[in-house]
Scaffold this motif. Sequence first.
Motif, PDB file in Angstrom:
ATOM      1  N   PHE A  10      24.018 -69.024  26.167  1.00  0.00           N
ATOM      2  CA  PHE A  10      25.475 -69.205  26.247  1.00  0.00           C
ATOM      3  C   PHE A  10      25.988 -69.938  25.010  1.00  0.00           C
ATOM      4  O   PHE A  10      26.940 -69.487  24.349  1.00  0.00           O
ATOM      5  N   PHE A  11      25.377 -71.059  24.673  1.00  0.00           N
ATOM      6  CA  PHE A  11      25.843 -71.831  23.514  1.00  0.00           C
ATOM      7  C   PHE A  11      25.517 -71.127  22.200  1.00  0.00           C
ATOM      8  O   PHE A  11      26.252 -71.263  21.214  1.00  0.00           O
ATOM      9  N   GLN A  12      24.439 -70.364  22.181  1.00  0.00           N
ATOM     10  CA  GLN A  12      24.123 -69.551  21.013  1.00  0.00           C
ATOM     11  C   GLN A  12      25.229 -68.510  20.785  1.00  0.00           C
ATOM     12  O   GLN A  12      25.702 -68.329  19.658  1.00  0.00           O
ATOM     13  N   SER A  13      25.657 -67.855  21.852  1.00  0.00           N
ATOM     14  CA  SER A  13      26.716 -66.847  21.750  1.00  0.00           C
ATOM     15  C   SER A  13      28.053 -67.486  21.389  1.00  0.00           C
ATOM     16  O   SER A  13      28.864 -66.874  20.676  1.00  0.00           O
ATOM     17  N   LEU A  14      28.293 -68.697  21.856  1.00  0.00           N
ATOM     18  CA  LEU A  14      29.529 -69.395  21.505  1.00  0.00           C
ATOM     19  C   LEU A  14      29.625 -69.600  19.996  1.00  0.00           C
ATOM     20  O   LEU A  14      30.689 -69.415  19.394  1.00  0.00           O
ATOM     21  N   GLY A  15      28.511 -69.979  19.370  1.00  0.00           N
ATOM     22  CA  GLY A  15      28.500 -70.129  17.917  1.00  0.00           C
ATOM     23  C   GLY A  15      28.770 -68.820  17.203  1.00  0.00           C
ATOM     24  O   GLY A  15      29.486 -68.783  16.193  1.00  0.00           O
ATOM     25  N   TYR A  16      28.230 -67.720  17.726  1.00  0.00           N
ATOM     26  CA  TYR A  16      28.482 -66.407  17.128  1.00  0.00           C
ATOM     27  C   TYR A  16      29.951 -66.009  17.262  1.00  0.00           C
ATOM     28  O   TYR A  16      30.521 -65.386  16.366  1.00  0.00           O
ATOM     29  N   ALA A  17      30.567 -66.347  18.394  1.00  0.00           N
ATOM     30  CA  ALA A  17      31.937 -65.913  18.664  1.00  0.00           C
ATOM     31  C   ALA A  17      32.948 -66.595  17.753  1.00  0.00           C
ATOM     32  O   ALA A  17      33.964 -65.993  17.398  1.00  0.00           O
ATOM     33  N   VAL A  18      32.712 -67.848  17.362  1.00  0.00           N
ATOM     34  CA  VAL A  18      33.701 -68.594  16.577  1.00  0.00           C
ATOM     35  C   VAL A  18      33.475 -68.485  15.081  1.00  0.00           C
ATOM     36  O   VAL A  18      34.310 -68.955  14.302  1.00  0.00           O
ATOM     37  N   PHE A  21      20.899 -73.770  18.033  1.00  0.00           N
ATOM     38  CA  PHE A  21      20.798 -73.001  19.279  1.00  0.00           C
ATOM     39  C   PHE A  21      20.001 -71.719  19.106  1.00  0.00           C
ATOM     40  O   PHE A  21      19.476 -71.186  20.094  1.00  0.00           O
ATOM     41  N   ASP A  22      19.882 -71.194  17.873  1.00  0.00           N
ATOM     42  CA  ASP A  22      18.934 -70.090  17.653  1.00  0.00           C
ATOM     43  C   ASP A  22      17.513 -70.541  17.957  1.00  0.00           C
ATOM     44  O   ASP A  22      16.749 -69.836  18.631  1.00  0.00           O
TER      45      ASP A  22
END
Length: 374
Positions: A73-81, A108-109
Motif C-alpha cells: 500500500f505505501f509502496q503504491s502511494l509513493g508511485y502515485a504521487v 518501501f521497495d
Amino acid sequence: MESSGNGTEAPAYGQCHPTFNDDFKCDIIFWIRCAVAILSMLACTFVVFIILIFKKYKFLHQRLILYLSIAAFFQSLGYAVSDYRIAFQGRNGGEGFCIFVGIWTLFFDWFSFLWVCCITFNIFWNAVFGKRTEKFEKFYFVVCIGVPAILCCLPFIENSYGPSGLWCWIKSSSFDERSDTVKVFIPGVILQFVLFYGPLWIISVILLIVLISIACLTRHRRNKYQGVCNHQVDAQKKLWEEDIRPLVLFPWIYLVILLFPLMNRLRLAFGFFDPDSPANFWFWFSHAFMLTLHGTLYALVFACDKTTRSRITYHQIKAALLQRTMRRRKIKEYPLVSSTEVGGSLSSIVVSDDLTEDGINGTSGSYKLYLGSH
C-alpha cells in the motif's frame, strides 16, 4: 527553439526530456502509473480489511500477508504521487519533495521485497523442517525495517536522490547549467544497481532456487506418502494446507514483476536509448505498469484462496462487521428493593442490558429475570 547557455539555438524540448521529447508520452505513462497504483492501494486495503474483520491475523501466515499488503500500500502511494513534473523540478532548484519521494520509494521497495523474503523463508522452514515459525516474527520486523533504513541513508553520500527517468528515485541524470544539457549521473546509476537491482536480483535468484526446491520436495513427499495414513503425514498435510499453500504464490508474483523494471534499467545503463523510438516508450510503459500492479495481484491471489473466497460474501462480511461493532454481553445482578423471601433465599434480578457478541439478530434493551440466592 530556445537559446542555450552559449548563445546558440537549442530545440524546445518538453519537461520530460531526455526520457522523451514529447510530453504527451510522459502524460500517458504517468496517468497509467497513477491509476494502477491507486488500484493497488484499494486492493491492499481490501486485503487488510478482510484479514481484520474475520480475525485471520490470529494465524502467522495471514499476518505475513497483512504485513506485505501494508508494505505494498505505501509502496503504491509513493508511485502515485511521483509525477514526472515533480521529478524535473530539480532543474529549477525545487527538488526537496523529489528527494522525499525518492527516499520513500527506496524504503518501501525494500520493505515490500523483504517481506516477500520472509514469506519465502517461512515457507521453506515449514516445508523442510515441518515446524512453525512464530518465534521468528520479531526478527522479521527487525530485518524488514532496519535494512531499508540503512540503505536509504547511503545515497546522501553523493547527493544521489532526484529525477530517475519519469519519477523520483536515485537519480540517473543531472542537469549542467553551463551547457544547458542533461548528462548521465554515473554515481546514481551505480547506486541503483549496488543498492537495489544488484542485491535484489541476487536474492531473487536464491528465492527462485528455494521455491523450486520446495516445489520438488513437496511433490516428492506427496508421491512417497500417497495412500499412507499416519500421524506425521497427516500433520505435514495440515501444515501445507494451513501455512504453506496460502503463501506460495506471493514470492512468484514479485519475481515476475521485477523482470520489467530490471530490463528497462539494464537497457538504459548500457546506452540502448532513443527518446523518439517506440521501443523506448514500451519499455517505460511496461516498467511503470507492472511495478505498480503488485498490490492488485496480491489481492487476487489472496481472494482466490478457497477458505477466504468462501467468506467474501455480502452476508458474511455484514455479519462479521456487526459482530465486531456490537458490545459483549454483560450480566449484571441487582438486589430487589424489598427483601422478598423465595424458598428461604433472597431473590435477585439479573439484567442483561447488552447484546451478546454473536447475537446479531438480537433486540436492544431486552431484559431477563432470574431468581436465585445470594
